[in-house]
Design a protein around this motif. Sequence first.
Motif, PDB file in Angstrom:
ATOM      1  N   GLY A  50       0.574  -1.362   0.101  1.00  0.00           N
ATOM      2  CA  GLY A  50      -0.032   0.056   0.040  1.00  0.00           C
ATOM      3  C   GLY A  50       0.755   1.204   0.083  1.00  0.00           C
ATOM      4  N   GLU A  51       2.067   1.254   0.364  1.00  0.00           N
ATOM      5  CA  GLU A  51       2.973   2.314   0.190  1.00  0.00           C
ATOM      6  C   GLU A  51       3.348   2.730  -1.158  1.00  0.00           C
ATOM      7  OE1 GLU A  51       6.285   2.604   3.123  1.00  0.00           O
ATOM      8  OE2 GLU A  51       5.230   1.865   4.555  1.00  0.00           O
ATOM      9  N   SER A  52       3.766   3.762  -1.476  1.00  0.00           N
ATOM     10  CA  SER A  52       3.823   4.389  -2.645  1.00  0.00           C
ATOM     11  C   SER A  52       5.183   3.818  -3.057  1.00  0.00           C
ATOM     12  CB  SER A  52       3.991   5.894  -3.003  1.00  0.00           C
ATOM     13  OG  SER A  52       4.520   6.311  -4.084  1.00  0.00           O
ATOM     14  N   PRO A  53       5.269   3.131  -4.516  1.00  0.00           N
ATOM     15  CA  PRO A  53       6.670   2.753  -4.840  1.00  0.00           C
ATOM     16  C   PRO A  53       7.618   3.660  -5.307  1.00  0.00           C
ATOM     17  CG  PRO A  53       5.141   2.738  -6.556  1.00  0.00           C
ATOM     18  CD  PRO A  53       4.278   2.844  -5.314  1.00  0.00           C
ATOM     19  N   ARG A  54       7.034   4.984  -5.253  1.00  0.00           N
ATOM     20  CA  ARG A  54       8.081   6.163  -5.804  1.00  0.00           C
ATOM     21  C   ARG A  54       8.467   6.787  -4.609  1.00  0.00           C
ATOM     22  NH1 ARG A  54       6.072  11.740  -8.445  1.00  0.00           N
ATOM     23  NH2 ARG A  54       7.840  12.955  -7.494  1.00  0.00           N
ATOM     24  N   ARG A  55       9.842   7.191  -5.067  1.00  0.00           N
ATOM     25  CA  ARG A  55      10.538   7.978  -4.126  1.00  0.00           C
ATOM     26  C   ARG A  55      11.100   9.098  -4.769  1.00  0.00           C
ATOM     27  NH1 ARG A  55      15.241   5.965  -5.431  1.00  0.00           N
ATOM     28  NH2 ARG A  55      16.570   4.165  -4.905  1.00  0.00           N
ATOM     29  N   ASP A  56      11.110  10.408  -4.240  1.00  0.00           N
ATOM     30  CA  ASP A  56      11.752  11.397  -4.921  1.00  0.00           C
ATOM     31  C   ASP A  56      13.258  11.241  -5.027  1.00  0.00           C
ATOM     32  OD1 ASP A  56       9.172  12.670  -5.058  1.00  0.00           O
ATOM     33  OD2 ASP A  56       9.364  13.790  -3.330  1.00  0.00           O
ATOM     34  N   TRP A  57      13.668  11.669  -6.159  1.00  0.00           N
ATOM     35  CA  TRP A  57      15.300  12.002  -6.178  1.00  0.00           C
ATOM     36  C   TRP A  57      15.651  12.955  -5.194  1.00  0.00           C
ATOM     37  CZ3 TRP A  57      18.205   8.802  -9.384  1.00  0.00           C
ATOM     38  CH2 TRP A  57      19.439   9.275  -9.518  1.00  0.00           C
ATOM     39  N   PRO A  58      16.766  12.568  -4.584  1.00  0.00           N
ATOM     40  CA  PRO A  58      17.682  13.539  -3.611  1.00  0.00           C
ATOM     41  C   PRO A  58      17.723  15.201  -4.514  1.00  0.00           C
ATOM     42  CG  PRO A  58      18.318  11.563  -3.170  1.00  0.00           C
ATOM     43  CD  PRO A  58      17.635  11.389  -4.503  1.00  0.00           C
ATOM     44  N   PRO A  59      17.374  16.225  -3.931  1.00  0.00           N
ATOM     45  CA  PRO A  59      17.669  17.366  -4.390  1.00  0.00           C
ATOM     46  C   PRO A  59      19.322  17.485  -4.548  1.00  0.00           C
ATOM     47  CG  PRO A  59      16.176  17.477  -2.580  1.00  0.00           C
ATOM     48  CD  PRO A  59      16.602  16.084  -2.620  1.00  0.00           C
ATOM     49  N   GLN A  60      20.015  17.150  -3.613  1.00  0.00           N
ATOM     50  CA  GLN A  60      21.339  17.464  -3.857  1.00  0.00           C
ATOM     51  C   GLN A  60      22.248  16.456  -4.481  1.00  0.00           C
ATOM     52  OE1 GLN A  60      19.632  16.018  -1.347  1.00  0.00           O
ATOM     53  NE2 GLN A  60      20.664  14.300  -0.242  1.00  0.00           N
ATOM     54  N   ARG A  61      21.523  15.417  -4.996  1.00  0.00           N
ATOM     55  CA  ARG A  61      22.131  14.373  -6.086  1.00  0.00           C
ATOM     56  C   ARG A  61      22.011  14.833  -7.291  1.00  0.00           C
ATOM     57  NH1 ARG A  61      20.877   8.010  -6.780  1.00  0.00           N
ATOM     58  NH2 ARG A  61      22.527   7.638  -7.824  1.00  0.00           N
ATOM     59  N   GLN A  62      23.298  14.627  -7.901  1.00  0.00           N
ATOM     60  CA  GLN A  62      23.315  15.070  -9.353  1.00  0.00           C
ATOM     61  C   GLN A  62      22.688  13.930 -10.302  1.00  0.00           C
ATOM     62  OE1 GLN A  62      24.298  17.886 -11.176  1.00  0.00           O
ATOM     63  NE2 GLN A  62      24.688  18.695  -9.204  1.00  0.00           N
ATOM     64  N   THR A  63      21.904  14.237 -11.418  1.00  0.00           N
ATOM     65  CA  THR A  63      21.582  13.302 -12.406  1.00  0.00           C
ATOM     66  C   THR A  63      22.996  12.584 -13.002  1.00  0.00           C
ATOM     67  OG1 THR A  63      19.459  14.265 -12.525  1.00  0.00           O
ATOM     68  CG2 THR A  63      20.079  12.455 -14.289  1.00  0.00           C
ATOM     69  N   PRO A  64      23.086  11.200 -13.103  1.00  0.00           N
ATOM     70  CA  PRO A  64      24.078  10.809 -13.766  1.00  0.00           C
ATOM     71  C   PRO A  64      24.221  10.926 -15.210  1.00  0.00           C
ATOM     72  CG  PRO A  64      22.967   9.116 -12.231  1.00  0.00           C
ATOM     73  CD  PRO A  64      22.166  10.386 -12.511  1.00  0.00           C
ATOM     74  N   ALA A  65      25.269  11.255 -15.816  1.00  0.00           N
ATOM     75  CA  ALA A  65      25.310  11.438 -17.356  1.00  0.00           C
ATOM     76  C   ALA A  65      25.009   9.813 -17.873  1.00  0.00           C
ATOM     77  CB  ALA A  65      26.694  11.787 -17.852  1.00  0.00           C
ATOM     78  N   LEU A  66      24.368   9.836 -18.995  1.00  0.00           N
ATOM     79  CA  LEU A  66      24.242   8.464 -19.428  1.00  0.00           C
ATOM     80  C   LEU A  66      24.298   8.429 -21.020  1.00  0.00           C
ATOM     81  CD1 LEU A  66      22.908   5.576 -18.639  1.00  0.00           C
ATOM     82  CD2 LEU A  66      20.414   6.844 -19.324  1.00  0.00           C
ATOM     83  N   GLU A  67      24.956   7.414 -21.282  1.00  0.00           N
ATOM     84  CA  GLU A  67      25.350   7.175 -22.836  1.00  0.00           C
ATOM     85  C   GLU A  67      25.334   5.628 -23.001  1.00  0.00           C
ATOM     86  OE1 GLU A  67      28.855   7.755 -26.185  1.00  0.00           O
ATOM     87  OE2 GLU A  67      28.551   9.558 -24.811  1.00  0.00           O
ATOM     88  N   LEU A  68      24.307   5.181 -23.798  1.00  0.00           N
ATOM     89  CA  LEU A  68      24.202   3.650 -23.903  1.00  0.00           C
ATOM     90  C   LEU A  68      23.967   3.461 -25.424  1.00  0.00           C
ATOM     91  CD1 LEU A  68      22.023   2.744 -20.940  1.00  0.00           C
ATOM     92  CD2 LEU A  68      24.342   2.270 -21.024  1.00  0.00           C
ATOM     93  N   ASP A  69      24.326   2.289 -25.622  1.00  0.00           N
ATOM     94  CA  ASP A  69      24.222   1.832 -27.181  1.00  0.00           C
ATOM     95  C   ASP A  69      22.598   1.444 -27.112  1.00  0.00           C
ATOM     96  OD1 ASP A  69      26.705   2.190 -27.913  1.00  0.00           O
ATOM     97  OD2 ASP A  69      27.245   0.078 -27.442  1.00  0.00           O
ATOM     98  N   ARG A  70      21.952   1.838 -28.234  1.00  0.00           N
ATOM     99  CA  ARG A  70      20.507   1.191 -28.569  1.00  0.00           C
ATOM    100  C   ARG A  70      20.645  -0.243 -29.158  1.00  0.00           C
ATOM    101  NH1 ARG A  70      16.627   5.234 -30.006  1.00  0.00           N
ATOM    102  NH2 ARG A  70      17.260   7.333 -29.524  1.00  0.00           N
ATOM    103  N   ILE A  71      19.722  -0.850 -29.153  1.00  0.00           N
ATOM    104  CA  ILE A  71      19.920  -2.378 -29.707  1.00  0.00           C
ATOM    105  C   ILE A  71      20.164  -2.353 -31.071  1.00  0.00           C
ATOM    106  CG2 ILE A  71      17.364  -2.530 -29.953  1.00  0.00           C
ATOM    107  CD1 ILE A  71      19.314  -5.458 -28.565  1.00  0.00           C
ATOM    108  N   GLU A  72      19.634  -1.359 -31.751  1.00  0.00           N
ATOM    109  CA  GLU A  72      19.882  -1.247 -33.316  1.00  0.00           C
ATOM    110  C   GLU A  72      21.242  -0.977 -33.804  1.00  0.00           C
ATOM    111  OE1 GLU A  72      17.828   2.725 -32.419  1.00  0.00           O
ATOM    112  OE2 GLU A  72      17.288   0.629 -31.904  1.00  0.00           O
ATOM    113  N   GLY A  73      21.982  -0.258 -32.598  1.00  0.00           N
ATOM    114  CA  GLY A  73      23.328   0.229 -32.910  1.00  0.00           C
ATOM    115  C   GLY A  73      23.768   1.343 -32.680  1.00  0.00           C
TER     116      GLY A  73
END
Length: 176
Positions: free
Chosen positions: A31-54
């Motif tokens: 019954g508790e929410s599965p959502r938690r807020d992202w900590p305001p002091q924490r940076q969003t990580p950079a992300l670079e990933l391959d797509r399945i199509e290349g």
Amino acid sequence: MTAPSFPPTRRRCLLAAACLPWLPAAFAAGGESPRRDWPPQRQTPALELDRIEGSTWRLDSARGRPVLLNFWASWCEPCRAEMPALQQLARERGSDGLQLLAVNYRETEAAVRRFIATTGLDLPVLLDREGAAAKAFGIRIFPSTIGIDRRGRARFVVTGEFDWSSPQAARWVAEL
């Protein structure tokens, strides 16, 4: 060679430690929410990933668009169960600019392609081959979904299977 035999107390401790990552999802199911807020002091990580199509996908290239990153694996039954609602959400909100990406966790490209072929998954799939993206975002439970706003800032994490067709999901996506 036989498996090591641990004393009963140590065995219980090891079992309890193994179960810890699943506790938040168990509470969310109660019954508790599965959502938690992202900590305001924490940076969003950079992300670079391959797509399945290349090609390569970079989070910073999505600036100006809200993004949902769904971390999943083909062996994860809750991941499989929530995929249809995620696909529907992507169809309904894509015209609003929502980018919904399925980030596969540490599976071979062949395994991911088999999954796509057998399920008809039509979301863009990114490959987190070594698990570095999941680690950077603090993902330990699958599925987990990160909501990222139009400025490229992570806003929330939804842990465990969730009904993405619900009014609550619509409110969360509207925040982005």
